[in-house]
Design a protein around this motif. Structure first.
Motif, PDB file in Angstrom:
ATOM      1  N   ARG A 193     -82.012   2.560  16.637  1.00 60.29           N
ATOM      2  CA  ARG A 193     -81.859   4.139  16.284  1.00 60.29           C
ATOM      3  C   ARG A 193     -80.527   4.215  16.547  1.00 60.29           C
ATOM      4  N   GLN A 197     -77.410   5.261  14.065  1.00 65.71           N
ATOM      5  CA  GLN A 197     -76.936   6.583  13.978  1.00 65.71           C
ATOM      6  C   GLN A 197     -75.422   5.980  14.030  1.00 65.71           C
ATOM      7  N   THR A 272     -81.162   9.941  13.946  1.00 68.31           N
ATOM      8  CA  THR A 272     -82.138   8.793  13.863  1.00 68.31           C
ATOM      9  C   THR A 272     -83.204   8.846  14.980  1.00 68.31           C
ATOM     10  N   LEU A 278     -87.318   5.150   9.502  1.00 71.27           N
ATOM     11  CA  LEU A 278     -85.734   4.621   9.270  1.00 71.27           C
ATOM     12  C   LEU A 278     -85.540   3.777   8.134  1.00 71.27           C
TER      13      LEU A 278
END
Length: 278
Positions: A193, A197, A272, A278
């Motif tokens: 994550r 991002q 995120t 995702l």
């Protein structure tokens, strides 16, 4: 990418041509080895060459015209990130932006996060708030990873600067705190994550330099995102992709989040950590 007339950044630390600087495992000691492993684990740096390597002698060598061109390109791209984030931060964060220093090196160098070499690839070190780039990496990106084009190279620089943006926002500290309490699989998932991002924030940068883009530039960046996805890299290495080991995200995820950042043009579009998928 149209960079003619774009200024060169002054936030460059040029170590090219010095050579050497490698760190041997024998010179680290037990605590040093653990520190390198911890930093590598957190930042996503491949520290294998550091732990398996041997002390390298310092040598002087002449900088090639290709490396000089890569350095000028990197400096100009860095300057565009400075202008973009210096505009965005006061508006969206309510604080000034403090840009990072980009360390250019040849072969190997050292950092507070451990030794760096062409094998580690570009990385951001939160301990000294500097991004590190071997100028020969662009050839690796194009010839070995299949990510051709100048905007593919620019995307890589923007991604590392995005980690500095995360540092400025306090996100790196928060992620590190969570990771210290997590198991390996969960820590990897959190790192994915974090990396996605950074891809999204690189897309935000791309949105704001749209006037400098040439036809095909976005395709180059999206292709680069695909080529360095964890699943693609593991398949290319002859391995069956193991999602629990991913630290940067799949090709599809990396491409998707870069595109989201480009479309939104805003830090707020890159959350995120609260995304349901995702």
């Amino acid at each position: 990418m149209r960079l003619r007339g774009v200024r060169r950044s002054s936030n460059i630390e040029d170590r090219r041509g010095r050579g050497g600087g490698g760190i041997a495992i024998g010179g680290l000691g037990g605590v040093g080895v653990l520190l390198v492993l911890a930093i590598g684990y957190f930042t996503g740096i491949d520290v294998t060459p550091i732990l398996e390597g041997s002390t390298q002698s310092s040598t002087q060598r002449e900088i090639t015209p290709q490396e000089e061109a890569a350095a000028e390109f990197s400096s100009q791209v860095l300057a565009t990130t400075e202008e973009v984030w210096s505009e965005i931060f006061p508006r969206e964060v309510g604080a000034p932006y403090e840009p990072p220093v980009l360390v250019l090196f040849s072969g190997t160098t050292s950092s507070p996060c451990g030794g760096a070499s062409g094998a580690t690839g570009p990385f951001y070190c939160p301990l000294d708030r500097k991004a590190y780039l071997d100028t020969q990496f662009f050839a690796t990106l194009s010839q070995r990873l299949g990510a051709e084009g100048d905007f593919a190279a620019a995307y890589v620089i923007a991604h590392e600067v995005a980690h500095h943006v995360q540092d400025e926002l306090g996100i790196l500290d928060q992620v590190n705190s969570v990771r210290q309490r997590a198991g390996e699989a969960q820590a990897n998932a959190i790192t994915v994550r974090l990396e996605l991002q950074a891809d999204c924030l690189a897309g935000v940068w791309a949105h704001h330099v749209d006037g400098l883009l040439e036809p095909g530039d976005m395709a180059e960046a999206l292709n680069a995102a695909r080529m360095i996805g964890d699943d693609h890299l593991q398949r290319s290495a002859g391995r069956v992709p193991q999602p629990h080991t991913f630290t940067h995200g799949t090709s599809e995820q990396r491409e998707s989040w870069f595109a989201r950042g480009y479309e939104s043009g805003s830090i707020g579009g890159c959350d995120t950590f609260n995304a349901s998928s995702l």
